[in-house]
Design an enzyme around this catalytic site. Structure first.
Site, short mmCIF file in Angstrom:
data_model
loop_
_atom_site.label_atom_id
_atom_site.label_comp_id
_atom_site.label_asym_id
_atom_site.label_seq_id
_atom_site.Cartn_x
_atom_site.Cartn_y
_atom_site.Cartn_z
CE LYS A 192 37.95 43.15 39.74
NZ LYS A 192 39.10 42.38 39.95
N GLY A 250 34.36 39.41 28.96
CA GLY A 250 34.18 40.54 28.24
C GLY A 250 32.40 40.22 27.89
CD GLU A 268 41.75 47.49 23.96
OE1 GLU A 268 42.13 46.30 23.36
OE2 GLU A 268 41.57 48.46 23.68
CB CYS A 302 46.36 40.59 25.01
SG CYS A 302 46.90 42.07 25.05
CD GLU A 401 43.98 35.09 25.23
OE1 GLU A 401 42.99 35.14 25.66
OE2 GLU A 401 44.91 36.22 24.64
P1 NAD Z 1 39.78 37.64 33.22
O1 NAD Z 1 38.91 37.81 32.21
O2 NAD Z 1 39.64 36.32 34.16
O3 NAD Z 1 40.02 39.17 34.54
C1 NAD Z 1 40.06 40.27 34.08
C2 NAD Z 1 39.57 40.93 35.03
O4 NAD Z 1 38.02 40.81 35.42
C3 NAD Z 1 39.99 40.88 36.54
O5 NAD Z 1 40.09 41.88 37.20
C4 NAD Z 1 38.96 39.89 37.17
O6 NAD Z 1 38.72 40.01 38.61
C5 NAD Z 1 37.55 40.69 36.53
N1 NAD Z 1 36.59 39.85 36.37
C6 NAD Z 1 36.53 38.28 36.20
N2 NAD Z 1 35.15 37.90 36.29
C7 NAD Z 1 34.58 39.34 36.17
C8 NAD Z 1 33.00 39.49 36.27
N3 NAD Z 1 32.10 38.55 35.95
N4 NAD Z 1 32.54 40.79 36.32
C9 NAD Z 1 33.49 41.58 36.32
N5 NAD Z 1 34.84 41.51 36.52
C10 NAD Z 1 35.37 40.25 36.38
O7 NAD Z 1 41.17 37.72 32.59
P2 NAD Z 1 42.86 37.47 33.03
O8 NAD Z 1 42.81 35.92 33.34
O9 NAD Z 1 42.91 38.44 34.36
O10 NAD Z 1 43.70 38.13 31.90
C11 NAD Z 1 44.13 37.33 30.81
C12 NAD Z 1 42.99 37.86 29.73
O11 NAD Z 1 43.13 39.16 29.59
C13 NAD Z 1 43.57 37.24 28.42
O12 NAD Z 1 42.40 36.72 27.47
C14 NAD Z 1 44.20 38.40 27.61
O13 NAD Z 1 43.98 38.09 26.38
C15 NAD Z 1 43.21 39.55 27.98
N6 NAD Z 1 44.01 40.67 27.83
C16 NAD Z 1 43.99 41.47 26.75
C17 NAD Z 1 44.51 42.65 26.52
C18 NAD Z 1 44.12 43.74 25.48
O14 NAD Z 1 44.43 44.94 25.48
N7 NAD Z 1 43.27 43.49 24.52
C19 NAD Z 1 45.79 43.10 27.44
C20 NAD Z 1 45.76 42.14 28.59
C21 NAD Z 1 45.06 40.88 28.85
#
Ligand code: NAD
Length: 497
Positions: A192, A250, A268, A302, A401
């Site tokens: 997804k 997460g 992650e 990130c 963040e």
């Molecule tokens: P997000 O958590 O809002 O969304 C990430 C994904 O999760 C999307 O595909 C979203 O549709 C899905 N999602 C959202 N709510 C969900 C739920 N309740 N159940 C299942 N899936 C759900 O994050 P974002 O805004 O897309 O990305 C930014 C974040 O990602 C930042 O916090 C960043 O640090 C982190 N990030 C971490 C890494 C790493 O390797 N540690 C890499 C890239 C981004």
């Protein structure tokens, strides 16, 4: 018809793809959502509609899981050898290389990032698939000497059906980080992409089919966290969810796994990485490194070095250099390959602007930036590089963040103080230290509670090197050999002799 800057010519395949009606990949078929629902994906450089994308709900996710389970039980596990898996993954990398330009353009249009930076991402994704294609034939067990007359050996087996949920900041690369090891280990996948940036994942699906992966081995469902992501995380027939995204989501994913079938989870998550400059550092190298570690990908990274700590003796000099360099960075539509593109969405831009306002309200000194870009850029979601100077690590902009081009800079005096301050965060994704004193550098690396530490460098990655967070930055390590553990389970077999 999408509008693009003068003198830019999109690849024919990009145009064709954007003009076609977007579908999801389920069981080898390109399908709309059963409900007929769609959602828009926009170009963040100008707010224009790029495409309507199917919005998957539980019914569609159920169909994808059934297709994946059928493929796992009937073809992928019993009939496809590790060597064949390897060659399918390698074939995919050749097709990706052929369509490099198309991936770059789709990533830039959907995410906003500069075309020349999108190129690094696509090449990085290709390298990742190449690396794991090599692993498919090298996943070994062990023989274990036991204290009785028995033979014991272990096997590493695929988990089955895995859900892969990725964010929008490095859309294709994040798909590769998950799909490549999951497939190499013999799993079938429900991928997804983030709702803000689904295009490169869908294009990848076309190449997965062209490479000859059996139907159902990779399924791609599109939609937001609710309902699409939740239908994956709460599904009773998904064996594992691998998630990259925010720490807040997460937590929800762990809860959903706990409340459904106790599926395995790897996470992650976010970061707030300290970037520490001692007074004996090579300041020329520092200025180059710190510049990009603070603003790369418009800060939507990130590992961003968003907490910059500079020894007091060189503080003014570094801050001034950082400011001058930040003010030189160009912002524009990513297709023209500027230094920085827009934020991914209006929502993300407003989140970052709120953080900037809180920094000012809480008393941090604004050195440069601090407001949405105007003039020609006002249709897009552009924020110029923003620098705050401060003396208070408890400020919201220092603790949370931001995920935008905002760096907070603060002076320090000595080693013990800076180790304490670097670790004063709930995150632990990455850190960096700049010094010519090798012993100090290693002492810092040892003391730092983070999954990655860079010495006199920033943001170095390689598919062979494990990556993942300490503390609230995640659970489990992606990349390298570590990712093989994430997508396999170990079986011990006892033989009475
Ligand atoms: P997000 O958590 O809002 O969304 C990430 C994904 O999760 C999307 O595909 C979203 O549709 C899905 N999602 C959202 N709510 C969900 C739920 N309740 N159940 C299942 N899936 C759900 O994050 P974002 O805004 O897309 O990305 C930014 C974040 O990602 C930042 O916090 C960043 O640090 C982190 N990030 C971490 C890494 C790493 O390797 N540690 C890499 C890239 C981004």
């Amino acid at each position: 018809m999408i509008s693009i800057p003068n003198d830019i010519q999109l690849h024919d395949k990009t145009i064709q793809f954007l003009e076609s009606s977007q579908k999801m990949l389920i069981g080898g078929e390109w399908v709309s959502a059963k409900s007929g629902a769609t959602f828009p994906t926009l170009n963040p450089a100008n707010g224009e509609l790029l495409a309507e994308i199917p919005l998957a709900d539980t019914t569609d996710v159920n169909a994808a899981v059934s297709a994946a389970r059928k493929a796992f039980d009937s073809i992928w596990l019993p009939k496809i050898t590790p060597a064949k898996r390897a060659s399918l993954i390698w074939k995919l990398t050749e097709l990706m290389k052929r369509d490099l330009q198309v991936f770059m353009e789709l990533e830039t249009l959907d995410n906003g990032k500069p075309l020349n930076k999108a190129k690094y991402d696509v090449l990085g994704a290709i390298n990742h698939f190449r690396y794991y294609s090599g692993w498919a034939t090298k996943i070994e067990g062990a023989t274990i000497p036991v204290s009785s007359n028995k033979l014991v050996y272990t096997k590493k087996e695929a988990l089955g059906v895995v859900g892969l949920i990725v964010p929008w900041n490095f859309p294709l690369m994040m798909c590769a980080w998950k799909l490549a090891p999951a497939l190499a280990c013999g799993n079938c996948c429900i991928l997804k992409p983030a709702e803000q940036t689904p295009l490169t994942a869908l294009y990848l699906g076309k190449l997965i089919q062209e490479a000859g992966f059996p139907d159902g081995v990779v399924n791609i469902v599109t939609g937001p966290g609710t309902p699409t992501g939740e239908a994956i995380t709460s599904h009773m027939d998904i064996d594992k969810v691998s998630f990259t995204g925010s720490t807040i989501v997460g937590r929800k994913i762990m809860a959903a796994a706990a409340q459904s079938n106790l599926k395995k989870v790897s996470l992650e998550l976010g970061g707030k990485s300290p970037n520490v400059i001692f007074d004996d550092a090579d300041l020329k190298a520092v200025m180059k490194g710190v510049h990009w570690s603070s603003f790369y990908n418009t800060g939507q990274e990130c590992t961003l070095g968003s907490r910059l700590y500079v020894h007091r003796k060189v503080y003014d000099q570094v801050l001034e250099g950082l400011k001058v360099n930040a003010q030189k960075l160009t912002l524009a539509n990513g297709l023209t390959s500027p230094d920085l593109g827009p934020m991914v969405s209006e929502k993300q831009m407003n989140t970052v602007l709120d953080y900037i306002a809180s920094g000012q309200e809480e008393g941090a000194e604004l050195i440069t930036g601090g407001a949405r870009a105007t003039g020609e850029l006002s249709n897009g979601y552009f924020i110029p590089p923003t620098i705050f100077s401060h003396n208070d690590d408890q400020l919201k902009i220092v603790q949370e963040e931001i995920f935008g081009p905002v760096v907070s800079v603060s002076p320090f005096e000595d080693f013990e103080e800076i180790v304490h301050r670097a670790n004063d965060t709930r995150y632990g994704l990455a850190a960096a230290v700049w010094t010519k004193d090798i012993s100090k550098a290693h002492r810092f690396a040892n003391a730092c509670k983070a999954g990655t530490v860079w010495i006199n460098a920033y943001d170095l990655f390689d598919p062979a090197v494990p990556f993942g967070g300490y503390k609230e930055s995640g659970i489990g390590k992606e990349m390298g050999k570590s990712a093989i553990d994430l997508y396999t389970q170990e079986k011990a077999v006892w033989v009475a002799l």
